[in-house]
Design a protein around this motif. Structure first.
Motif, PDB file in Angstrom:
ATOM      1  N   TYR A 110       0.826  -1.208   0.000  1.00 16.74           N
ATOM      2  CA  TYR A 110       0.000   0.000   0.000  1.00 16.74           C
ATOM      3  C   TYR A 110       0.864   1.264   0.000  1.00 16.74           C
ATOM      4  O   TYR A 110       0.551   2.226  -0.703  1.00 16.74           O
ATOM      5  CB  TYR A 110      -0.959   0.009   1.188  1.00 16.74           C
ATOM      6  N   LEU A 111       1.963   1.273   0.762  1.00 18.30           N
ATOM      7  CA  LEU A 111       2.853   2.428   0.748  1.00 18.30           C
ATOM      8  C   LEU A 111       3.523   2.577  -0.613  1.00 18.30           C
ATOM      9  O   LEU A 111       3.738   3.698  -1.087  1.00 18.30           O
ATOM     10  CB  LEU A 111       3.903   2.298   1.851  1.00 18.30           C
ATOM     11  N   ASN A 112       3.855   1.476  -1.240  1.00 15.04           N
ATOM     12  CA  ASN A 112       4.414   1.523  -2.585  1.00 15.04           C
ATOM     13  C   ASN A 112       3.391   2.089  -3.572  1.00 15.04           C
ATOM     14  O   ASN A 112       3.734   2.887  -4.446  1.00 15.04           O
ATOM     15  CB  ASN A 112       4.855   0.122  -3.008  1.00 15.04           C
ATOM     16  N   PHE A 113       2.122   1.701  -3.417  1.00 13.11           N
ATOM     17  CA  PHE A 113       1.041   2.225  -4.252  1.00 13.11           C
ATOM     18  C   PHE A 113       0.903   3.733  -4.063  1.00 13.11           C
ATOM     19  O   PHE A 113       0.793   4.492  -5.035  1.00 13.11           O
ATOM     20  CB  PHE A 113      -0.276   1.511  -3.908  1.00 13.11           C
ATOM     21  N   ILE A 114       0.912   4.192  -2.802  1.00  9.10           N
ATOM     22  CA  ILE A 114       0.787   5.626  -2.514  1.00  9.10           C
ATOM     23  C   ILE A 114       1.967   6.393  -3.121  1.00  9.10           C
ATOM     24  O   ILE A 114       1.781   7.446  -3.747  1.00  9.10           O
ATOM     25  CB  ILE A 114       0.701   5.856  -0.987  1.00  9.10           C
ATOM     26  N   HIS A 115       3.151   5.866  -2.957  1.00 11.67           N
ATOM     27  CA  HIS A 115       4.360   6.513  -3.466  1.00 11.67           C
ATOM     28  C   HIS A 115       4.297   6.683  -4.987  1.00 11.67           C
ATOM     29  O   HIS A 115       4.539   7.771  -5.518  1.00 11.67           O
ATOM     30  CB  HIS A 115       5.572   5.688  -3.043  1.00 11.67           C
ATOM     31  N   HIS A 116       3.958   5.620  -5.690  1.00 12.53           N
ATOM     32  CA  HIS A 116       3.918   5.689  -7.150  1.00 12.53           C
ATOM     33  C   HIS A 116       2.748   6.526  -7.658  1.00 12.53           C
ATOM     34  O   HIS A 116       2.881   7.237  -8.650  1.00 12.53           O
ATOM     35  CB  HIS A 116       3.897   4.284  -7.746  1.00 12.53           C
TER      36      HIS A 116
ATOM     37  N   LEU B 244      -2.580   9.320   2.340  1.00  8.90           N
ATOM     38  CA  LEU B 244      -2.419   8.779   3.684  1.00  8.90           C
ATOM     39  C   LEU B 244      -3.593   9.166   4.573  1.00  8.90           C
ATOM     40  O   LEU B 244      -4.026   8.373   5.414  1.00  8.90           O
ATOM     41  CB  LEU B 244      -1.113   9.276   4.309  1.00  8.90           C
ATOM     42  N   ARG B 245      -4.125  10.376   4.411  1.00 13.55           N
ATOM     43  CA  ARG B 245      -5.274  10.793   5.201  1.00 13.55           C
ATOM     44  C   ARG B 245      -6.530  10.018   4.799  1.00 13.55           C
ATOM     45  O   ARG B 245      -7.369   9.709   5.620  1.00 13.55           O
ATOM     46  CB  ARG B 245      -5.552  12.297   5.032  1.00 13.55           C
ATOM     47  N   LYS B 246      -6.635   9.712   3.517  1.00 17.67           N
ATOM     48  CA  LYS B 246      -7.798   8.974   3.025  1.00 17.67           C
ATOM     49  C   LYS B 246      -7.803   7.540   3.576  1.00 17.67           C
ATOM     50  O   LYS B 246      -8.854   6.986   3.831  1.00 17.67           O
ATOM     51  CB  LYS B 246      -7.766   8.952   1.499  1.00 17.67           C
ATOM     52  N   SER B 247      -6.617   6.977   3.780  1.00 15.07           N
ATOM     53  CA  SER B 247      -6.542   5.597   4.264  1.00 15.07           C
ATOM     54  C   SER B 247      -6.698   5.504   5.768  1.00 15.07           C
ATOM     55  O   SER B 247      -6.958   4.422   6.292  1.00 15.07           O
ATOM     56  CB  SER B 247      -5.211   4.974   3.851  1.00 15.07           C
ATOM     57  N   ALA B 248      -6.522   6.605   6.485  1.00 16.43           N
ATOM     58  CA  ALA B 248      -6.595   6.562   7.953  1.00 16.43           C
ATOM     59  C   ALA B 248      -8.026   6.553   8.468  1.00 16.43           C
ATOM     60  O   ALA B 248      -8.974   6.773   7.861  1.00 16.43           O
ATOM     61  CB  ALA B 248      -5.859   7.755   8.545  1.00 16.43           C
TER      62      ALA B 248
END
Length: 151
Positions: free
Chosen positions: A87-93, A147-151
């Protein structure tokens, strides 16, 4: 929680957040450089300089912290800016894609304004600073939003 005691996913999340902060501060600093010439009042210029210096300190602090956090991550992941957490890789890209799109739009507007016969509002240096600001702010705010959307 000490930085040295972080697990891999926690370290990656903190690393991404610190890179996001550095990117936003860098983009704001570049935006200040771009619009500095438009301000006429000396008080406003002094406030812009103070805010720009504080942005520079935030960038330096975030980079130092992210480098320290990067020591608890895989060296290969830090060098290639990939994350083992999907998921962090998805957010980064996805944030890189958003930053590229925003930069293309800003560059298109700069090109359009440069083809007009009227006087340009921004100098060439300011146009370059606006493009750099679009890169920094596009990436930073995209990571922040995702990141805010996933929290």
């Amino acid at each position: 929680m000490d930085i040295d005691d972080l697990t891999q996913p926690d370290a990656e999340l903190k690393y991404l957040r610190e890179r996001m902060k550095a990117s936003i501060a860098f983009g704001l600093g570049a935006l200040l450089i771009a619009i500095y010439g438009l301000a006429d009042d000396e008080t406003i210029k002094m406030l812009m300089v103070i805010f720009g210096v504080s942005c520079a300190f935030v960038v330096m602090y975030s980079i130092i912290i992210s480098q320290h956090i990067g020591k608890s991550m895989n060296k290969k992941d830090v060098d290639s800016r990939n994350y083992s957490d999907e998921y962090l890789n998805f957010i980064h890209h996805k944030a890189y894609k958003h930053a590229f799109d925003v930069t293309c739009v800003v560059t298109g507007f700069m090109w359009y304004w440069s083809t007009k016969d009227d006087d340009l509002m921004f100098s060439t240096q300011s146009c370059l600073a606006l493009v750099i600001a679009a890169l920094g702010l596009g990436y930073g705010f995209s990571v922040f939003y995702l990141l805010r959307k996933s929290a």
